[in-house]
Design an enzyme around this catalytic site. Sequence first.
Site, PDB file in Angstrom:
ATOM      1  N   TYR A 110       0.831  -1.207   0.000  1.00 35.25           N
ATOM      2  CA  TYR A 110       0.000   0.000   0.000  1.00 35.25           C
ATOM      3  C   TYR A 110       0.865   1.257   0.000  1.00 35.25           C
ATOM      4  O   TYR A 110       0.620   2.198  -0.751  1.00 35.25           O
ATOM      5  CB  TYR A 110      -0.913  -0.027   1.221  1.00 35.25           C
ATOM      6  CG  TYR A 110      -1.915   1.104   1.268  1.00 35.25           C
ATOM      7  CD1 TYR A 110      -3.099   1.039   0.537  1.00 35.25           C
ATOM      8  CD2 TYR A 110      -1.695   2.231   2.054  1.00 35.25           C
ATOM      9  CE1 TYR A 110      -4.029   2.062   0.580  1.00 35.25           C
ATOM     10  CE2 TYR A 110      -2.618   3.261   2.110  1.00 35.25           C
ATOM     11  CZ  TYR A 110      -3.783   3.174   1.375  1.00 35.25           C
ATOM     12  OH  TYR A 110      -4.695   4.191   1.413  1.00 35.25           O
ATOM     13  N   SER A 111       1.910   1.263   0.835  1.00 29.57           N
ATOM     14  CA  SER A 111       2.809   2.415   0.891  1.00 29.57           C
ATOM     15  C   SER A 111       3.494   2.644  -0.445  1.00 29.57           C
ATOM     16  O   SER A 111       3.638   3.784  -0.897  1.00 29.57           O
ATOM     17  CB  SER A 111       3.864   2.221   1.987  1.00 29.57           C
ATOM     18  OG  SER A 111       3.300   2.332   3.267  1.00 29.57           O
ATOM     19  N   ALA A 112       3.923   1.563  -1.099  1.00 31.40           N
ATOM     20  CA  ALA A 112       4.598   1.683  -2.389  1.00 31.40           C
ATOM     21  C   ALA A 112       3.693   2.343  -3.420  1.00 31.40           C
ATOM     22  O   ALA A 112       4.117   3.221  -4.182  1.00 31.40           O
ATOM     23  CB  ALA A 112       5.039   0.307  -2.875  1.00 31.40           C
ATOM     24  N   ALA A 113       2.409   1.938  -3.447  1.00 30.39           N
ATOM     25  CA  ALA A 113       1.459   2.517  -4.400  1.00 30.39           C
ATOM     26  C   ALA A 113       1.234   3.997  -4.118  1.00 30.39           C
ATOM     27  O   ALA A 113       1.170   4.819  -5.037  1.00 30.39           O
ATOM     28  CB  ALA A 113       0.140   1.755  -4.338  1.00 30.39           C
ATOM     29  N   LYS A 114       1.134   4.366  -2.846  1.00 33.66           N
ATOM     30  CA  LYS A 114       0.878   5.761  -2.491  1.00 33.66           C
ATOM     31  C   LYS A 114       2.110   6.636  -2.721  1.00 33.66           C
ATOM     32  O   LYS A 114       1.981   7.799  -3.117  1.00 33.66           O
ATOM     33  CB  LYS A 114       0.416   5.862  -1.034  1.00 33.66           C
ATOM     34  CG  LYS A 114      -0.928   5.207  -0.779  1.00 33.66           C
ATOM     35  CD  LYS A 114      -2.019   5.796  -1.685  1.00 33.66           C
ATOM     36  CE  LYS A 114      -3.376   5.197  -1.402  1.00 33.66           C
ATOM     37  NZ  LYS A 114      -4.422   5.718  -2.318  1.00 33.66           N
ATOM     38  N   ASP A 146      -9.633   4.682   5.230  1.00 34.20           N
ATOM     39  CA  ASP A 146     -10.937   5.326   5.187  1.00 34.20           C
ATOM     40  C   ASP A 146     -12.039   4.355   4.786  1.00 34.20           C
ATOM     41  O   ASP A 146     -13.152   4.748   4.515  1.00 34.20           O
ATOM     42  CB  ASP A 146     -10.916   6.516   4.217  1.00 34.20           C
ATOM     43  CG  ASP A 146     -10.717   6.086   2.774  1.00 34.20           C
ATOM     44  OD1 ASP A 146     -10.205   4.974   2.560  1.00 34.20           O
ATOM     45  OD2 ASP A 146     -11.067   6.855   1.879  1.00 34.20           O
ATOM     46  N   ARG A 147     -11.739   3.082   4.735  1.00 38.53           N
ATOM     47  CA  ARG A 147     -12.732   2.086   4.358  1.00 38.53           C
ATOM     48  C   ARG A 147     -12.924   1.095   5.498  1.00 38.53           C
ATOM     49  O   ARG A 147     -11.975   0.706   6.176  1.00 38.53           O
ATOM     50  CB  ARG A 147     -12.304   1.321   3.097  1.00 38.53           C
ATOM     51  CG  ARG A 147     -12.295   2.186   1.842  1.00 38.53           C
ATOM     52  CD  ARG A 147     -11.706   1.407   0.670  1.00 38.53           C
ATOM     53  NE  ARG A 147     -11.716   2.238  -0.531  1.00 38.53           N
ATOM     54  CZ  ARG A 147     -12.697   2.265  -1.403  1.00 38.53           C
ATOM     55  NH1 ARG A 147     -13.759   1.513  -1.217  1.00 38.53           N
ATOM     56  NH2 ARG A 147     -12.628   3.040  -2.468  1.00 38.53           N
ATOM     57  N   ALA A 148     -14.150   0.672   5.675  1.00 40.02           N
ATOM     58  CA  ALA A 148     -14.457  -0.258   6.758  1.00 40.02           C
ATOM     59  C   ALA A 148     -13.675  -1.564   6.594  1.00 40.02           C
ATOM     60  O   ALA A 148     -13.190  -2.136   7.560  1.00 40.02           O
ATOM     61  CB  ALA A 148     -15.957  -0.539   6.795  1.00 40.02           C
ATOM     62  N   SER A 149     -13.539  -2.046   5.356  1.00 38.24           N
ATOM     63  CA  SER A 149     -12.834  -3.304   5.123  1.00 38.24           C
ATOM     64  C   SER A 149     -11.365  -3.194   5.489  1.00 38.24           C
ATOM     65  O   SER A 149     -10.770  -4.135   6.028  1.00 38.24           O
ATOM     66  CB  SER A 149     -12.976  -3.714   3.652  1.00 38.24           C
ATOM     67  OG  SER A 149     -12.477  -2.698   2.804  1.00 38.24           O
TER      68      SER A 149
END
Length: 216
Positions: A110-114, A146-149
């Site tokens: 996730y960090s890499a994508a952001k 920011d998503r429940a999942s």
Amino acid sequence: MKVLLLTGLGALFFAYYWADDFDPASLQGARVLLTGASAGVGEELAYHYARLGSHLVLTAHAEALLQKVNFLSYVHLTSLALPSLTESKGSLVVVSSLLGRVPRSFSSPYSAAKFALDSFFGSLRRELDVQDVNVAITMCVLGLWDRASAAEGVRGVTRAKAALGPKAALAVIRSGATRAPSVFYPWRFHLLCLLRAWLPRPRAWFIRQEFNVTAA
């Protein structure tokens, strides 16, 4: 002298963040293409824009697919929209994350994508400036999830809290409408980004305070 200097810097900092030149009427009739509108901050953005009288085009993907194509979809959609945005002197508002500025344990993909997102739009902003193209780019650095999942997936692993959807969405809209280069929500995230330059490799003790390492 040091006290006066710190006081002056503090006053400038708060003036920068609390200055408010947002005019809700400026979004009446505005054309807004909104991606990721099915949940989280994207859903809240749709509600806010609708109340402000904007004309919306909404898109959404299944959660699993979204994680795979997130960065590439930003690049592709931006490339398609740039000619129209250049002609209309429009704005690009990019919803990113603190993890696009400050790396974090147990979030490498996730960090890499952001980080890639932040780098791409940072470079694009410079290219547009060099070419004197009047298209604003606003980078929005929001809460970790920011998503429940997503929140459910890290339950028991981290003590970090998700950003509040409605308030975060309103911060995004205000910054986009005023063509601000960036917005941090909560605002203290900006301080964390600044501190990273002074403390690029925090000691493991500090990191463990935020995680249940045995659960991770």
